[in-house]
Write an enzyme that holds these catalytic residues in place. Sequence first.
Site, PDB file in Angstrom:
ATOM      1  N   GLU A 200      50.390  35.255  40.293  1.00 47.54           N
ATOM      2  CA  GLU A 200      50.937  34.346  41.507  1.00 47.54           C
ATOM      3  C   GLU A 200      49.830  33.018  41.672  1.00 47.54           C
ATOM      4  O   GLU A 200      50.254  32.211  42.105  1.00 47.54           O
ATOM      5  CB  GLU A 200      50.532  35.487  42.700  1.00 47.54           C
ATOM      6  CG  GLU A 200      49.080  35.783  43.136  1.00 47.54           C
ATOM      7  CD  GLU A 200      48.295  36.486  42.266  1.00 47.54           C
ATOM      8  OE1 GLU A 200      48.711  37.289  41.189  1.00 47.54           O
ATOM      9  OE2 GLU A 200      47.086  36.290  42.229  1.00 47.54           O
TER      10      GLU A 200
ATOM     11  N   ASP B 283      39.925  38.118  45.159  1.00 45.11           N
ATOM     12  CA  ASP B 283      40.642  37.137  44.265  1.00 45.11           C
ATOM     13  C   ASP B 283      40.643  35.752  45.039  1.00 45.11           C
ATOM     14  O   ASP B 283      41.643  34.860  44.506  1.00 45.11           O
ATOM     15  CB  ASP B 283      42.248  37.926  44.330  1.00 45.11           C
ATOM     16  CG  ASP B 283      42.913  37.290  42.969  1.00 45.11           C
ATOM     17  OD1 ASP B 283      42.118  36.931  42.217  1.00 45.11           O
ATOM     18  OD2 ASP B 283      44.243  37.308  42.944  1.00 45.11           O
TER      19      ASP B 283
ATOM     20  N   LYS C  90      50.485  46.203  41.009  1.00 44.49           N
ATOM     21  CA  LYS C  90      49.249  46.660  39.948  1.00 44.49           C
ATOM     22  C   LYS C  90      48.982  48.153  40.348  1.00 44.49           C
ATOM     23  O   LYS C  90      49.382  48.746  40.925  1.00 44.49           O
ATOM     24  CB  LYS C  90      47.895  45.794  40.560  1.00 44.49           C
ATOM     25  CG  LYS C  90      47.944  44.427  40.181  1.00 44.49           C
ATOM     26  CD  LYS C  90      46.392  43.839  40.885  1.00 44.49           C
ATOM     27  CE  LYS C  90      46.397  42.350  40.429  1.00 44.49           C
ATOM     28  NZ  LYS C  90      46.515  42.159  38.993  1.00 44.49           N
TER      29      LYS C  90
ATOM     30  N   ARG D 180      48.717  30.970  39.531  1.00 47.05           N
ATOM     31  CA  ARG D 180      49.062  29.848  38.901  1.00 47.05           C
ATOM     32  C   ARG D 180      49.999  29.089  39.711  1.00 47.05           C
ATOM     33  O   ARG D 180      50.284  27.827  39.736  1.00 47.05           O
ATOM     34  CB  ARG D 180      49.437  29.948  37.490  1.00 47.05           C
ATOM     35  CG  ARG D 180      50.733  30.846  37.084  1.00 47.05           C
ATOM     36  CD  ARG D 180      50.864  31.332  35.840  1.00 47.05           C
ATOM     37  NE  ARG D 180      49.832  32.359  35.563  1.00 47.05           N
ATOM     38  CZ  ARG D 180      50.094  32.939  34.510  1.00 47.05           C
ATOM     39  NH1 ARG D 180      50.769  32.664  33.379  1.00 47.05           N
ATOM     40  NH2 ARG D 180      49.034  34.004  33.895  1.00 47.05           N
TER      41      ARG D 180
ATOM     42  N   ASP E 273      52.676  39.311  39.506  1.00 40.27           N
ATOM     43  CA  ASP E 273      51.368  39.333  39.477  1.00 40.27           C
ATOM     44  C   ASP E 273      50.836  38.139  38.922  1.00 40.27           C
ATOM     45  O   ASP E 273      49.426  37.804  38.887  1.00 40.27           O
ATOM     46  CB  ASP E 273      50.904  40.753  38.922  1.00 40.27           C
ATOM     47  CG  ASP E 273      49.630  41.012  38.948  1.00 40.27           C
ATOM     48  OD1 ASP E 273      48.858  40.618  39.953  1.00 40.27           O
ATOM     49  OD2 ASP E 273      49.182  42.008  38.347  1.00 40.27           O
TER      50      ASP E 273
HETATM   51  N1  BES Z   1      43.956  38.090  39.948  1.00 40.90           N
HETATM   52  C1  BES Z   1      44.573  38.593  38.859  1.00 40.90           C
HETATM   53  C2  BES Z   1      43.606  38.478  37.787  1.00 40.90           C
HETATM   54  C3  BES Z   1      42.262  38.993  37.430  1.00 40.90           C
HETATM   55  C4  BES Z   1      42.294  40.380  36.788  1.00 40.90           C
HETATM   56  C5  BES Z   1      41.199  38.817  38.204  1.00 40.90           C
HETATM   57  C6  BES Z   1      40.974  41.114  36.762  1.00 40.90           C
HETATM   58  C7  BES Z   1      40.055  39.577  38.063  1.00 40.90           C
HETATM   59  C8  BES Z   1      39.998  40.893  37.549  1.00 40.90           C
HETATM   60  C9  BES Z   1      45.702  37.651  38.416  1.00 40.90           C
HETATM   61  O1  BES Z   1      46.353  37.403  39.498  1.00 40.90           O
HETATM   62  C10 BES Z   1      46.771  38.519  37.525  1.00 40.90           C
HETATM   63  O2  BES Z   1      46.961  39.794  38.139  1.00 40.90           O
HETATM   64  N2  BES Z   1      46.786  38.055  36.497  1.00 40.90           N
HETATM   65  C11 BES Z   1      47.666  39.003  35.460  1.00 40.90           C
HETATM   66  C12 BES Z   1      48.565  37.909  34.967  1.00 40.90           C
HETATM   67  C13 BES Z   1      49.697  38.304  34.031  1.00 40.90           C
HETATM   68  C14 BES Z   1      50.800  39.127  35.051  1.00 40.90           C
HETATM   69  C15 BES Z   1      50.340  37.397  33.305  1.00 40.90           C
HETATM   70  C16 BES Z   1      47.093  39.656  34.596  1.00 40.90           C
HETATM   71  O3  BES Z   1      45.765  39.091  34.185  1.00 40.90           O
HETATM   72  O4  BES Z   1      47.058  40.571  34.272  1.00 40.90           O
HETATM   73 MN    MN Z   2      47.850  38.907  40.237  1.00 43.40          MN
HETATM   74 ZN    ZN Z   3      45.336  37.289  41.239  1.00 39.10          ZN
END
Ligand code: BES
Ligand code: MN
Ligand code: ZN
Length: 493
Positions: A330, A269, A258, A332, A328
């Site tokens: 992760e 998270d 990230k 799911r 990222d």
């Molecule tokens: N934990 C994040 C989602 C998230 C983002 C929660 C902002 C709270 C605030 C999750 O693990 C993630 O990184 N999701 C990615 C998925 C993508 C790589 C398909 C996302 O939403 O960017």
């Molecule tokens: Mn993530």
């Molecule tokens: Zn996450």
Amino acid sequence: MRAPLPTPPVAVEAATTLRRGVPAVLVAFPGDPVRLGPGGGGDVPTGVTGKAGATTRHDGTWYVGAGDGAPGDWRTAGASLIRALHGDAEQGGPTSLDVRLPTDLDPAAVEAFALGAALGGYRYRITGTEAPKRVKSLRLVTAAAAAVDRAATLAAATTLARDLANTPSNVKDPAWLAAAAVRAARDVPGLDVRVRDERWLADRGFGGVLAVGGGSARPPRLVELTWSGGGSGGGSGGPHLVLVGKGITFDTGGISIKPAQGMHLMRTDMSGGAAVIAALVGIARLRLPLRVTGLVPAAENHVSGSAYRPGDVIRHYGGTTTEVTNTDAEGRLVLADALAYAVRTLAPDHLVDVATLTGAMKVTLGVRTGGLFATDDDLAARLLGAGEAAGERWWRMPLLEDAAEDVRSDIADVRQCPPGPGGITAALFLREFTGEVPWAHLDIAGPARADKAYDEVVPGATGFAARTLIGLAESWVGADVAAGVGADGDTMG
Ligand code: BES
Ligand code: MN
Ligand code: ZN
């Protein structure tokens, strides 16, 4: 490192009489000052508007407005009152007060006010300096003592979820989260917690949890909380509800790392997992007569030479394989293992997962509304109803069938990150692991955190979904049972 102690919550209790010499709070309605209760009618000072949450002080007496008297107004009133009183206590004001509620106030309003008062002053602070004086006790003068007790249980669940999620990730790793669940359940009779370590997970093929946790020096865990219905008969005959919560104790994104900006917020998270732990504690405290299991797959998504890679193919519990394209995504992967485990070993009648799953859902619904996906209309309706009553807002999202075929992979059974609308495709991926069990998925990426105070919410982790999950469990409990009478007609102990 020793766990930092969160700020102690205010005790909100029911009482039957106002105490002499104790500072009082009165409730005002716009244009209806006579509803103040016995001896309270008449002279409401000028400047007291009755607007929901408007607080004023005149001659040592506080007034708080309850607006139109809707439950949301009462929650807001309780929350702004406690904030004003904490502020006053810091300036040397009283730390114990009595609140006179209108005598004819219905229990739902009393509950909402008590909930707001118990949560609105929440604070999480780790400090080396002495904490300022704060309000310790708020006595609500009302006949609806049961409503106040119920609010206290619900507020304690939300507070637990907030504490767990606010704990920084130098303290909070998967083992810490598991131990915190054990600690939270320790003095709740009938609530059982089992913690599975990385060996147990490896022996049984939890490939998603192990892949995600593999990059961290702090190994993953699976927490399993069991409430069997309190010996009321609900355990054997009633429905079995299984709740699954995402327990990522920190999300760096892994190799698909990230950006630095905002990454620190990923200490929350595991908010879905926290909501599940808190819900199990609440359900057991209320001794609800149905069987409920909570599963929290906990892992730290980190970067190292042992981290999993984009392009890997992993095998989940039960054998389904996933083509990984973004480390990222992760959440799911750990949920897939836990859902498959639930379906194959726990015989659930209803399956609900809750997760800070996608930034896409945060963009879609903002930060005060959770996304609800469901394969079952009855389960969706129960969740929407429970959320409404809990003061947590949900919006039902579609499991679009035209996007579902994109979950298939060329080299594995399923593809981790299908193209298309992110919140929906994540839900469609999870659905692959739910078998034929009626299932709902709650994406709380938005409402799990707040950056400003509103209603009973304060900045930081909100504890969102814990109360909805408790309300969901209650929705299967008959009215006679909810009123304290068991199925056989005996009064429950
Ligand atoms: N934990 C994040 C989602 C998230 C983002 C929660 C902002 C709270 C605030 C999750 O693990 C993630 O990184 N999701 C990615 C998925 C993508 C790589 C398909 C996302 O939403 O960017
Ligand atoms: Mn993530
Ligand atoms: Zn996450």
